[in-house]
Design an enzyme around this catalytic site. Structure first.
Site, short mmCIF file in Angstrom:
data_model
loop_
_atom_site.label_atom_id
_atom_site.label_comp_id
_atom_site.label_asym_id
_atom_site.label_seq_id
_atom_site.Cartn_x
_atom_site.Cartn_y
_atom_site.Cartn_z
N LYS A 76 -3.97 17.67 29.75
CA LYS A 76 -4.08 15.80 29.57
C LYS A 76 -4.26 15.56 28.05
O LYS A 76 -4.36 14.78 26.99
CB LYS A 76 -4.41 15.07 29.82
CG LYS A 76 -3.54 14.81 31.22
CD LYS A 76 -4.92 13.28 32.66
CE LYS A 76 -4.54 13.00 33.56
NZ LYS A 76 -4.68 12.81 34.34
N ASP A 112 -3.27 6.46 33.67
CA ASP A 112 -4.91 5.62 34.15
C ASP A 112 -5.37 4.64 33.69
O ASP A 112 -5.69 4.62 34.95
CB ASP A 112 -5.70 7.66 34.17
CG ASP A 112 -4.45 8.27 34.45
OD1 ASP A 112 -3.81 8.65 35.62
OD2 ASP A 112 -4.72 9.32 34.54
#
Length: 290
Positions: A76, A112
């Site tokens: 990420k 997210d």
């Protein structure tokens, strides 16, 4: 012909989830369910195991058929230098979980954070006066970013070390959230907050199950396997509302599908049903992890 990521008709498209380990990822189940519901019969979604060292070559090898990637740990942050740009949301936590390929550009996004917000909104939590976060790390920073949108007051983070405490206070300053920190040994005190977000690994909060008070507020436990966690089960038994990791996984995947395909709204119900069925099938054929 199906629509491409820019909303126009095009040739068969591809997408995938990358990370290490990746074998248990539910992303293929969710995205394939979305493609089926949307009639995108010429779209394909796969999974590939890749770490930071393998990521540059993987990206360099993609052709024009690729619409996007879903990224999990440890990629990420490692992906950011390899992109042409990232969204403000992704920049706020220095984490990209979605890459979209359009017009020859690689753009990073973080679904997210809005996924947390949407999962809570679906369960009726749109605004809270204060909140608590159990744990630190990448998921906790995303939780803080989400709380910056819905929490009007203080957030208390319960962590295991002073270095983690300093990290969470730093994220709070960056995100505009009033963060105080407390020692993990006092984590049961978190349960007085109207919203508790548990971002810890499987088993880490099991010892807290007996400390859940009568009529607690809302628990957002980001785990989805094993489910329910002991904490989530105790919370429900005492009348509290519980939002689970599958809720987050589905909502962030909904946003990924919309970004990659250009089709909105993505089929939330079909994706959730597919995820629930996959988890149920797993539980009957293998012992729960953790």
């Amino acid at each position: 012909m199906s629509a491409g990521a820019d909303g126009t008709a095009g040739s068969p498209r591809r997408a995938a989830v990358l990370g290490k380990p990746i074998g248990h990822s539910l992303s293929p189940v969710l995205h394939r369910a979305a493609y089926a519901a949307l009639g995108l019969d010429d779209w394909r979604y796969d999974r590939f195991e890749a770490d930071e060292a393998a990521l540059p070559a993987f990206l360099a090898g993609l052709d024009a058929s690729w619409a996007g990637l879903s990224l999990t740990m440890p990629l990420k942050r490692a992906v950011i230098p390899l992109l042409d740009g990232i969204s403000d949301t992704a920049a706020s936590v220095e984490a990209v979980n979605t890459v979209v390929f359009t017009g020859g550009r690689r753009t990073g996004e973080n679904t997210d954070i809005p996924g947390i917000v949407e999962a809570l909104r679906e369960r009726g939590v749109e605004r809270v006066g204060r909140a608590a976060v159990l744990g630190a790390g990448a998921t906790a920073s995303s939780a803080l970013a989400a709380l910056s949108r819905i929490c009007s007051g203080e957030v208390t983070a319960y962590v295991r070390s002073e270095s983690r405490a300093a990290e969470m206070r730093g994220w709070g300053e960056r995100l505009g959230v009033a963060v105080t920190t407390a020692d993990w040994d006092a984590a049961a005190e978190a349960f007085d907050a109207p919203l508790v977000v548990a971002t810890t690994p499987a088993g880490a909060t099991d010892h807290l199950a007996g400390a859940v008070p009568e009529r607690p507020g809302t628990l957002f436990d980001v785990l989805y396997e094993p489910w329910p966690t002991r904490l989530a089960a105790a919370w429900s038994a005492r009348g509290g509302a519980v939002v689970g990791g599958l809720d987050l996984l589905v909502h962030q995947a909904v946003l990924q599908v919309e970004l990659m395909t250009g089709r909105a709204p993505a089929p939330l119900a079909a994706m959730r049903a597919a995820g629930e069925a996959a988890l149920a099938a797993r539980s009957t054929r293998e012992p729960a992890a953790g």
